[in-house]
Design a protein around this motif. Structure first.
Motif, PDB file in Angstrom:
ATOM      1  N   MET A   1       0.848  -1.193   0.000  1.00  0.00           N
ATOM      2  CA  MET A   1       0.000   0.000   0.000  1.00  0.00           C
ATOM      3  C   MET A   1       0.885   1.245   0.000  1.00  0.00           C
ATOM      4  SD  MET A   1      -2.624   1.587   2.835  1.00  0.00           S
ATOM      5  CE  MET A   1      -3.694   0.228   3.035  1.00  0.00           C
ATOM      6  N   LYS A   2       0.451   2.223  -0.736  1.00  0.00           N
ATOM      7  CA  LYS A   2       1.177   3.487  -0.771  1.00  0.00           C
ATOM      8  C   LYS A   2       1.059   4.181   0.575  1.00  0.00           C
ATOM      9  CE  LYS A   2       0.525   4.268  -5.687  1.00  0.00           C
ATOM     10  NZ  LYS A   2      -0.026   5.140  -6.710  1.00  0.00           N
ATOM     11  N   ARG A   3       2.004   5.058   0.851  1.00  0.00           N
ATOM     12  CA  ARG A   3       2.050   5.781   2.122  1.00  0.00           C
ATOM     13  C   ARG A   3       0.794   6.628   2.335  1.00  0.00           C
ATOM     14  NH1 ARG A   3       5.202  10.530   1.687  1.00  0.00           N
ATOM     15  NH2 ARG A   3       3.806  11.872   2.827  1.00  0.00           N
ATOM     16  N   ILE A   4       0.280   6.576   3.566  1.00  0.00           N
ATOM     17  CA  ILE A   4      -0.836   7.426   4.002  1.00  0.00           C
ATOM     18  C   ILE A   4      -0.477   7.938   5.390  1.00  0.00           C
ATOM     19  CG2 ILE A   4      -3.266   7.475   4.699  1.00  0.00           C
ATOM     20  CD1 ILE A   4      -3.814   5.386   2.522  1.00  0.00           C
ATOM     21  N   ASP A   5      -0.564   9.263   5.578  1.00  0.00           N
ATOM     22  CA  ASP A   5      -0.208   9.877   6.849  1.00  0.00           C
ATOM     23  C   ASP A   5      -1.380  10.046   7.797  1.00  0.00           C
ATOM     24  OD1 ASP A   5       2.518  10.282   6.001  1.00  0.00           O
ATOM     25  OD2 ASP A   5       1.804  11.986   4.818  1.00  0.00           O
ATOM     26  N   ALA A   6      -2.583  10.150   7.254  1.00  0.00           N
ATOM     27  CA  ALA A   6      -3.755  10.399   8.093  1.00  0.00           C
ATOM     28  C   ALA A   6      -5.019   9.952   7.366  1.00  0.00           C
ATOM     29  CB  ALA A   6      -3.856  11.892   8.423  1.00  0.00           C
ATOM     30  N   ASP A  73     -12.453   4.023  -0.633  1.00  0.00           N
ATOM     31  CA  ASP A  73     -11.399   3.202  -1.238  1.00  0.00           C
ATOM     32  C   ASP A  73     -10.091   3.990  -1.259  1.00  0.00           C
ATOM     33  OD1 ASP A  73      -9.657   1.749  -2.848  1.00  0.00           O
ATOM     34  OD2 ASP A  73     -11.188   1.269  -4.336  1.00  0.00           O
ATOM     35  N   PRO A  74      -9.055   3.505  -0.549  1.00  0.00           N
ATOM     36  CA  PRO A  74      -7.805   4.270  -0.503  1.00  0.00           C
ATOM     37  C   PRO A  74      -7.154   4.460  -1.872  1.00  0.00           C
ATOM     38  CG  PRO A  74      -7.576   2.184   0.692  1.00  0.00           C
ATOM     39  CD  PRO A  74      -9.004   2.295   0.256  1.00  0.00           C
ATOM     40  N   ASP A  75      -7.456   3.609  -2.838  1.00  0.00           N
ATOM     41  CA  ASP A  75      -6.894   3.787  -4.178  1.00  0.00           C
ATOM     42  C   ASP A  75      -7.409   5.055  -4.850  1.00  0.00           C
ATOM     43  OD1 ASP A  75      -5.323   1.494  -4.075  1.00  0.00           O
ATOM     44  OD2 ASP A  75      -6.880   0.239  -4.968  1.00  0.00           O
ATOM     45  N   SER A  76      -8.663   5.401  -4.588  1.00  0.00           N
ATOM     46  CA  SER A  76      -9.221   6.602  -5.213  1.00  0.00           C
ATOM     47  C   SER A  76      -9.333   7.782  -4.250  1.00  0.00           C
ATOM     48  CB  SER A  76     -10.604   6.304  -5.799  1.00  0.00           C
ATOM     49  OG  SER A  76     -11.516   6.007  -4.769  1.00  0.00           O
ATOM     50  N   PRO A  82       0.448  19.656  -1.471  1.00  0.00           N
ATOM     51  CA  PRO A  82       1.757  20.188  -1.870  1.00  0.00           C
ATOM     52  C   PRO A  82       2.798  20.100  -0.748  1.00  0.00           C
ATOM     53  CG  PRO A  82       0.024  21.633  -2.648  1.00  0.00           C
ATOM     54  CD  PRO A  82      -0.628  20.600  -1.755  1.00  0.00           C
ATOM     55  N   SER A  83       2.351  20.096   0.501  1.00  0.00           N
ATOM     56  CA  SER A  83       3.266  19.986   1.645  1.00  0.00           C
ATOM     57  C   SER A  83       3.892  18.595   1.744  1.00  0.00           C
ATOM     58  CB  SER A  83       2.508  20.278   2.943  1.00  0.00           C
ATOM     59  OG  SER A  83       1.546  19.246   3.175  1.00  0.00           O
ATOM     60  N   GLY A  84       3.320  17.632   1.013  1.00  0.00           N
ATOM     61  CA  GLY A  84       3.806  16.263   1.080  1.00  0.00           C
ATOM     62  C   GLY A  84       2.939  15.351   1.926  1.00  0.00           C
ATOM     63  N   GLU A  85       2.030  15.937   2.720  1.00  0.00           N
ATOM     64  CA  GLU A  85       1.135  15.125   3.543  1.00  0.00           C
ATOM     65  C   GLU A  85       0.194  14.321   2.633  1.00  0.00           C
ATOM     66  OE1 GLU A  85      -2.016  15.512   7.240  1.00  0.00           O
ATOM     67  OE2 GLU A  85      -1.895  17.181   5.832  1.00  0.00           O
ATOM     68  N   VAL A  86       0.018  13.043   2.957  1.00  0.00           N
ATOM     69  CA  VAL A  86      -0.863  12.174   2.184  1.00  0.00           C
ATOM     70  C   VAL A  86      -2.029  11.764   3.081  1.00  0.00           C
ATOM     71  CG1 VAL A  86      -1.052  10.031   0.894  1.00  0.00           C
ATOM     72  CG2 VAL A  86       1.091  11.329   0.831  1.00  0.00           C
ATOM     73  N   VAL A  87      -3.238  12.069   2.631  1.00  0.00           N
ATOM     74  CA  VAL A  87      -4.443  11.821   3.432  1.00  0.00           C
ATOM     75  C   VAL A  87      -5.360  10.848   2.699  1.00  0.00           C
ATOM     76  CG1 VAL A  87      -6.493  12.891   4.459  1.00  0.00           C
ATOM     77  CG2 VAL A  87      -4.311  14.108   4.486  1.00  0.00           C
TER      78      VAL A  87
END
Length: 146
Positions: A1-6, A73-76, A82-87
């Protein structure tokens, strides 16, 4: 799974005008077009958040007509700021109609606000939004769970 921060709860609101065009905003944070949407704040219901987000972004008041769907669905539903945070957003998407106010771009959140023909959407549309619009156009009585 790709990175998710929150993981965050969110709302989106699809609004059509009398010509059956859909209201989109060009977001200031990422420069892409999308359906008016945003986070649910602490203590808010999804309905309150939807009404507030549309007011903040477009200056119009709305009446919620129905729930189009809930999207998780986390894929979509994965969004990188832009800060780099992935939600990973869990989004409740509603169909609404304008009940007051006048359409005006909030320059703190949007670069532009405009109605588009559903067959002539901008190319730079946020990746999760076409599914929401497709589901709204399906005019299904029951909400989608995706």
């Amino acid at each position: 799974m790709k990175r998710i921060d929150a993981v965050k709860a969110a709302v989106a609101v699809i609004i059509f005008n009398e010509q059956k065009q859909v209201l989109l905003q060009k977001r200031k944070d990422v420069g892409l077009w999308g359906i008016p949407s945003g986070h649910i704040e602490i203590g808010e219901t999804v309905e309150q958040a939807a009404i507030r987000e549309v007011k903040e972004e477009t200056n119009v008041d709305i009446t919620i007509k129905k729930l189009i769907g809930v999207y998780s669905d986390p894929d979509s539903q994965r969004f990188e700021y832009p800060s780099g945070e992935v939600v990973h957003f869990i989004t409740s998407c509603f169909l609404a109609e304008i009940s007051g106010g006048h359409l005006c771009c909030n320059e703190e959140e949007s670069l532009e606000i405009k109605f588009f023909d559903v067959d002539d959407l901008p190319n730079n549309l946020l990746k999760m939004h076409p599914q929401w619009l497709k589901d709204a156009l399906a005019q299904r009585e029951l909400a989608f769970i995706r």
